[in-house]
Design an enzyme around this catalytic site. Structure first.
Site, PDB file in Angstrom:
ATOM      1  N   TYR A 190     -13.240  19.844  -3.539  1.00  0.00           N
ATOM      2  CA  TYR A 190     -12.056  19.501  -2.705  1.00  0.00           C
ATOM      3  C   TYR A 190     -11.577  18.249  -3.207  1.00  0.00           C
ATOM      4  CZ  TYR A 190      -9.038  18.900   1.415  1.00  0.00           C
ATOM      5  OH  TYR A 190      -7.972  18.672   2.213  1.00  0.00           O
TER       6      TYR A 190
ATOM      7  N   SER B 260      -5.088  13.902   0.526  1.00  0.00           N
ATOM      8  CA  SER B 260      -5.996  13.930   1.737  1.00  0.00           C
ATOM      9  C   SER B 260      -6.584  12.331   1.390  1.00  0.00           C
ATOM     10  CB  SER B 260      -6.963  15.007   1.339  1.00  0.00           C
ATOM     11  OG  SER B 260      -8.140  14.691   2.261  1.00  0.00           O
TER      12      SER B 260
HETATM   13  N1  LIG Z   1      -7.071  19.418   8.416  1.00  0.00           N
HETATM   14  C1  LIG Z   1      -7.476  18.321   7.906  1.00  0.00           C
HETATM   15  O1  LIG Z   1      -8.182  17.295   8.390  1.00  0.00           O
HETATM   16  C2  LIG Z   1      -6.765  17.631   6.607  1.00  0.00           C
HETATM   17  C3  LIG Z   1      -7.015  16.627   6.041  1.00  0.00           C
HETATM   18  C4  LIG Z   1      -6.590  16.089   4.854  1.00  0.00           C
HETATM   19  C5  LIG Z   1      -6.039  16.966   4.092  1.00  0.00           C
HETATM   20  N2  LIG Z   1      -5.481  18.312   4.651  1.00  0.00           N
HETATM   21  C6  LIG Z   1      -4.503  18.933   3.840  1.00  0.00           C
HETATM   22  O2  LIG Z   1      -3.357  19.355   4.654  1.00  0.00           O
HETATM   23  C7  LIG Z   1      -3.005  20.604   4.236  1.00  0.00           C
HETATM   24  C8  LIG Z   1      -2.960  21.785   5.175  1.00  0.00           C
HETATM   25  O3  LIG Z   1      -4.424  21.892   5.758  1.00  0.00           O
HETATM   26  P1  LIG Z   1      -4.780  22.440   7.189  1.00  0.00           P
HETATM   27  O4  LIG Z   1      -5.779  21.631   8.008  1.00  0.00           O
HETATM   28  O5  LIG Z   1      -3.216  22.751   7.949  1.00  0.00           O
HETATM   29  O6  LIG Z   1      -5.144  23.910   6.649  1.00  0.00           O
HETATM   30  P2  LIG Z   1      -5.099  25.170   7.137  1.00  0.00           P
HETATM   31  O7  LIG Z   1      -6.110  26.301   6.737  1.00  0.00           O
HETATM   32  O8  LIG Z   1      -5.207  25.252   8.894  1.00  0.00           O
HETATM   33  O9  LIG Z   1      -3.615  25.976   6.874  1.00  0.00           O
HETATM   34  C9  LIG Z   1      -3.232  26.060   5.673  1.00  0.00           C
HETATM   35  C10 LIG Z   1      -2.270  26.810   5.562  1.00  0.00           C
HETATM   36  O10 LIG Z   1      -1.921  27.134   4.111  1.00  0.00           O
HETATM   37  C11 LIG Z   1      -1.997  28.616   3.851  1.00  0.00           C
HETATM   38  N3  LIG Z   1      -2.448  28.863   2.340  1.00  0.00           N
HETATM   39  C12 LIG Z   1      -3.759  28.658   1.932  1.00  0.00           C
HETATM   40  N4  LIG Z   1      -3.611  29.117   0.669  1.00  0.00           N
HETATM   41  C13 LIG Z   1      -2.556  29.237   0.191  1.00  0.00           C
HETATM   42  C14 LIG Z   1      -1.824  29.725  -0.912  1.00  0.00           C
HETATM   43  N5  LIG Z   1      -2.717  29.990  -2.092  1.00  0.00           N
HETATM   44  N6  LIG Z   1      -0.377  29.892  -1.001  1.00  0.00           N
HETATM   45  C15 LIG Z   1       0.494  29.829   0.035  1.00  0.00           C
HETATM   46  N7  LIG Z   1      -0.218  29.359   1.266  1.00  0.00           N
HETATM   47  C16 LIG Z   1      -1.640  29.200   1.417  1.00  0.00           C
HETATM   48  C17 LIG Z   1      -2.688  29.352   4.685  1.00  0.00           C
HETATM   49  O11 LIG Z   1      -2.594  30.534   5.031  1.00  0.00           O
HETATM   50  C18 LIG Z   1      -2.567  28.242   6.119  1.00  0.00           C
HETATM   51  O12 LIG Z   1      -1.227  29.023   6.702  1.00  0.00           O
HETATM   52  C19 LIG Z   1      -4.020  21.136   3.095  1.00  0.00           C
HETATM   53  O13 LIG Z   1      -3.465  20.800   1.715  1.00  0.00           O
HETATM   54  C20 LIG Z   1      -5.320  20.256   3.201  1.00  0.00           C
HETATM   55  O14 LIG Z   1      -6.133  20.129   2.110  1.00  0.00           O
HETATM   56  C21 LIG Z   1      -6.130  18.641   5.651  1.00  0.00           C
END
Ligand SMILES: NC(=O)c1ccc[n+]([C@@H]2O[C@H](COP(=O)([O-])OP(=O)(O)OC[C@H]3O[C@@H](n4cnc5c(N)ncnc54)[C@H](O)[C@@H]3O)[C@@H](O)[C@H]2O)c1
Length: 263
Positions: free
Chosen positions: A167, A154
Site C-alpha cells: 500500500y 495518503s
Molecule cells: N480511509 C483512510 O484513512 C485513508 C487514508 C489515506 C488515503 N486514503 C485513500 O483514499 C481513497 C478512498 O479511501 P476510503 O477510505 O474511502 O476507501 P473505501 O474502501 O471506504 O472506499 C473506496 C471506494 O473505491 C471503490 N473502488 C475500489 N476499487 C475500485 C476500482 N478498482 N475501480 C473503481 N472503484 C473502486 C470501492 O468500491 C469504494 O466505493 C483510497 O485511495 C485510499 O487509499 C484513505
C-alpha cells in the site's frame, strides 16, 4: 455542454469519494461518480444513494460502473461521461484499495502486491493519462473552467507501515505520478495536486477502528480526532475552485497535523 463545471470522482460509492462528491455538489459542480460497486436496485447505498444526495443540491449526477484497474474499460467509462456531460473539468483520482490482509514486509505476497498496485497506481495512472488527453483538447478550445487533476494518495506515500508495504509503495509511486503529470500539464494550464489524507473514518479503516481510536486518544493525531470524508471533500473544493491557481504540483496533507514532527 453544460454551464456548470464537471467533476469526475473515482471510487465515489462510499467513504472519501462519496464525501468529495457531496462537497463538490454543494459547491455547484455536476458530478460523475465511478465505482466498481454498482447496484441500481439499491437506492440506499452506493452510487444511487449518492445520486439522491447530490441531486438535492440542484446539480446533476451520473453514476458509472467501472473498475479502474481494467484498462481496456477506460475508453467506455470516459465515453459515458462525455456523452452525458460533454467534458470533464476536474478529475479526482480517489479509488484505491488496502491489502486484503496486513502482512509483515518480510512475508508480503506477490498477489497482494500486484492487486494493490493494479488499482492504486497502474489503473489510476492510465485513467489519468486518458482523461488528461481529453482535457487538453477541451482546454485548448477554452471549454474548461479551472481544469485540474487531484490525486488522493495518503500519508503512506511518506510514512512507513511495515505491515502493508504494498500500500505504501503504491501511494509513493502515485505521488511521483502526480508530480510528473503536474510537470507535463503546465503547458496546457491544467494544474495537478496531491492530497494526502491521514486517518479517515471509512469502511477501509473500519477493521482497525479500535486500534486507531486508542492511538488517536493518546496523541498520534495532534488534532486528536479522526478525519472524516468531508475534511478531504472541502480540500478538493478549495483546489478545484481555482483558489490555488499559481501552485501546480502542490502536496497537501489532510491529517490533523500528523505532518508536524515533534519532540
Ligand atoms: N480511509 C483512510 O484513512 C485513508 C487514508 C489515506 C488515503 N486514503 C485513500 O483514499 C481513497 C478512498 O479511501 P476510503 O477510505 O474511502 O476507501 P473505501 O474502501 O471506504 O472506499 C473506496 C471506494 O473505491 C471503490 N473502488 C475500489 N476499487 C475500485 C476500482 N478498482 N475501480 C473503481 N472503484 C473502486 C470501492 O468500491 C469504494 O466505493 C483510497 O485511495 C485510499 O487509499 C484513505
Amino acid at each position: 455542454m453544460g454551464e456548470k463545471p464537471v467533476v469526475l470522482v473515482t471510487g465515489a460509492g462510499r467513504g472519501i469519494g462519496r464525501g468529495i462528491a457531496i462537497s463538490c455538489a454543494e459547491a455547484g459542480f455536476d458530478v460523475a461518480g465511478v465505482d466498481i460497486l454498482y447496484d441500481p436496485a439499491n437506492k440506499d447505498s452506493g452510487l444511487f444513494e449518492l445520486q439522491r444526495k447530490v441531486e438535492e443540491q440542484k446539480v446533476s449526477f451520473l453514476p458509472v460502473q467501472g473498475d479502474i484497474s481494467a484498462l481496456h474499460d477506460h475508453e467506455r467509462i470516459l465515453k459515458e461521461i462525455l456523452d452525458f456531460y460533454g467534458k470533464v473539468d476536474v478529475l479526482v483520482n480517489n479509488a484505491g484499495i488496502a491489502p486484503e490482509k496486513r502482512r509483515d514486509v518480510l512475508t508480503t505476497t506477490a498477489d497482494s502486491f500486484d492487486r494493490v498496485i493494479s488499482v492504486n497506481t497502474r489503473g489510476t495512472f492510465f485513467l489519468t493519462q486518458r482523461v488528461a488527453v481529453q482535457m487538453i483538447e477541451h482546454s485548448k478550445k477554452g471549454c474548461l473552467k479551472n481544469p485540474c487533476i487531484i490525486f488522493i494518495s495518503s500519508i503512506s506515500a511518506e510514512v512507513s507501515s511495515p505491515s502493508r508495504a504494498e500500500y505504501c509503495i503504491s501511494k509513493a509511486a502515485l505521488s511521483q505520478a502526480a508530480k510528473i503529470f503536474a510537470d507535463r500539464l503546465t503547458e496546457f494550464a491544467i494544474n495537478v495536486y496531491e492530497l494526502r489524507p491521514g486517518i479517515i473514518q471509512t469502511d477501509m479503516t473500519a477493521p482497525v477502528k479500535e486500534k486507531y481510536d486508542k492511538l488517536i486518544k493518546e496523541g498520534l493525531v495532534p488534532q486528536r480526532r479522526w478525519g472524516f470524508p468531508e475534511d478531504v471533500g472541502k480540500a478538493v473544493v478549495a483546489l478545484a475552485g481555482g483558489f490555488f491557481s499559481y501552485s501546480t504540483g502542490l502536496v497537501l496533507e489532510i491529517s490533523g497535523g500528523m505532518n508536524i514532527r515533534h519532540l
